[in-house]
Design a protein around this motif. Structure first.
Motif, short mmCIF file in Angstrom:
data_model
loop_
_atom_site.label_atom_id
_atom_site.label_comp_id
_atom_site.label_asym_id
_atom_site.label_seq_id
_atom_site.Cartn_x
_atom_site.Cartn_y
_atom_site.Cartn_z
N LEU A 121 63.79 17.74 18.13
CA LEU A 121 62.36 17.90 18.39
C LEU A 121 61.61 18.33 17.13
N LEU A 122 62.22 19.18 16.32
CA LEU A 122 61.56 19.64 15.10
C LEU A 122 61.28 18.45 14.17
N ILE A 126 57.52 17.07 12.85
CA ILE A 126 57.19 16.88 11.44
C ILE A 126 56.82 15.41 11.18
N PHE A 127 57.53 14.51 11.84
CA PHE A 127 57.23 13.08 11.68
C PHE A 127 55.81 12.76 12.13
N GLY A 166 54.27 15.12 20.10
CA GLY A 166 55.68 15.39 19.87
C GLY A 166 56.35 16.04 21.05
N LEU A 167 55.73 17.08 21.60
CA LEU A 167 56.31 17.79 22.74
C LEU A 167 56.34 16.92 23.99
N ALA A 172 59.21 13.78 28.03
CA ALA A 172 59.25 12.62 28.91
C ALA A 172 60.65 12.02 28.97
N ALA A 173 61.35 12.01 27.83
CA ALA A 173 62.70 11.46 27.80
C ALA A 173 63.64 12.27 28.68
N TYR A 174 63.53 13.59 28.62
CA TYR A 174 64.40 14.44 29.44
C TYR A 174 64.01 14.39 30.92
N MET A 175 62.70 14.39 31.18
CA MET A 175 62.25 14.35 32.57
C MET A 175 62.62 13.02 33.22
#
Length: 309
Positions: A121-122, A126-127, A166-167, A172-175
């Motif tokens: 996630l970090l 940054i990306f 980013g968050l 969304a991927a985990y949910m």
């Protein structure tokens, strides 16, 4: 005439009658000693922490409700709510896409989940914050055709938008996997029954499948919400004035590093404790049907037992 004893077979094959009218659970001395030892060690630890001047408890008390800290807390809570809301909506769409029979939708959803779950996630934050180094301008255009509208990337991707994007995309991927697991936990026969009554797939999903899947979705979603409130601390690396960034800005002036970090820790613990209580209430709400069914089953078994006697 009723018997008040329990009959047990003796080693010799006869019957051994034992009176259990005044039987009681044996007192576990070992467990009591263990509890006393644990409580004593915990009390001693709390005493040491409370009387250790290096923790700077007066500084903690002085800055706990500081306007800068409270402002950062509001930012962290706002990011949590927005990112979770977007993540849940996108995750639901991705989960449905992964379960669909359409190969293109299933492949695109799998690719999205693979990428955002497979990178830290970090790094994603940054990306997004440095997106302008790759694309100085963001535009809407017809493929291989004219540009309809364009904006400077730096004017669009601010620390706030980078943090939200980013968050939210990571969440969304985990949910998506959490919701997909919940949908799969519902018996396939429910879909078939809904179709037999003439329901469309969409209506059956919203009216029958999702409500039943909520019992499996709510607990991990609560864990994700708690993880999200802590994950917002990562946005401090992109100069987003969240709770951690706020306390860092204070201890950079006062050099009271440990006390200010304790301020952040106590606020995080307070918020996550409230979320834990909310999660317990929601789990109890969606589990009420199972408790009702268990109560009916137990009552039926009791009635059958009484009738057999």
């Amino acid at each position: 005439m009723s018997n008040h004893g329990v009959t047990a077979a003796s080693p010799s094959g006869g019957a051994d009658f034992r009176d259990v009218a005044h039987a009681h659970k044996p007192f576990r001395t070992g467990r009591l000693v263990l509890w006393m030892a644990v409580l004593l060690i915990a009390a001693n630890f709390l005493w040491i922490v409370a009387h250790n001047e290096n923790f700077g408890w007066p500084v903690v008390a002085a800055y706990f409700f500081d306007p800068t800290v409270i402002s950062g807390l509001y930012v962290s809570l706002g990011l949590t709510v927005i990112a979770m809301a977007i993540g849940i909506v996108l995750g639901l769409g991705l989960a449905i896409a992964r379960l669909s029979n359409d190969r293109l939708a299933r492949s695109l959803a799998s690719l999205f989940i693979w990428f955002f779950r497979g990178t830290p996630l970090l790094v994603q934050l940054i990306f997004w914050y440095n997106l302008s180094t790759l694309f100085p301008e963001l535009s809407i255009a017809i493929p291989f055709g004219p540009t309809l509208a364009s904006w400077e990337t730096n004017s669009v991707i601010t620390p706030m938008t980078a943090a939200i994007v980013g968050l939210a995309l990571n969440e969304a991927a985990y949910m998506a996997e959490i919701i997909r697991g919940g949908l799969l936990s519902v018996d396939r026969g429910q879909f078939e029954t809904a179709e037999a009554f003439g329901m469309t797939k969409g209506r059956a999903l919203w009216r029958i499948i999702i409500p039943q899947a909520m019992r499996s979705i709510v607990p991990p979603t609560g864990n994700q919400l708690i993880s999200m409130i802590k994950a917002t601390s990562l946005v401090s690396v992109i100069a987003m004035a969240d709770l951690l960034y706020s306390v860092q800005s204070i201890y950079n002036r006062t050099f009271e590093i440990v006390p200010m970090l304790l301020v952040a820790v106590l606020w995080y613990l307070f918020i996550t404790s409230i979320l834990n209580l909310g999660q317990s209430y929601i789990e109890a709400y969606y589990g009420r049907s199972e408790r009702r069914n268990n109560a009916v089953t137990a009552k039926s078994e009791t009635l059958v037992e009484e009738a057999s006697h």
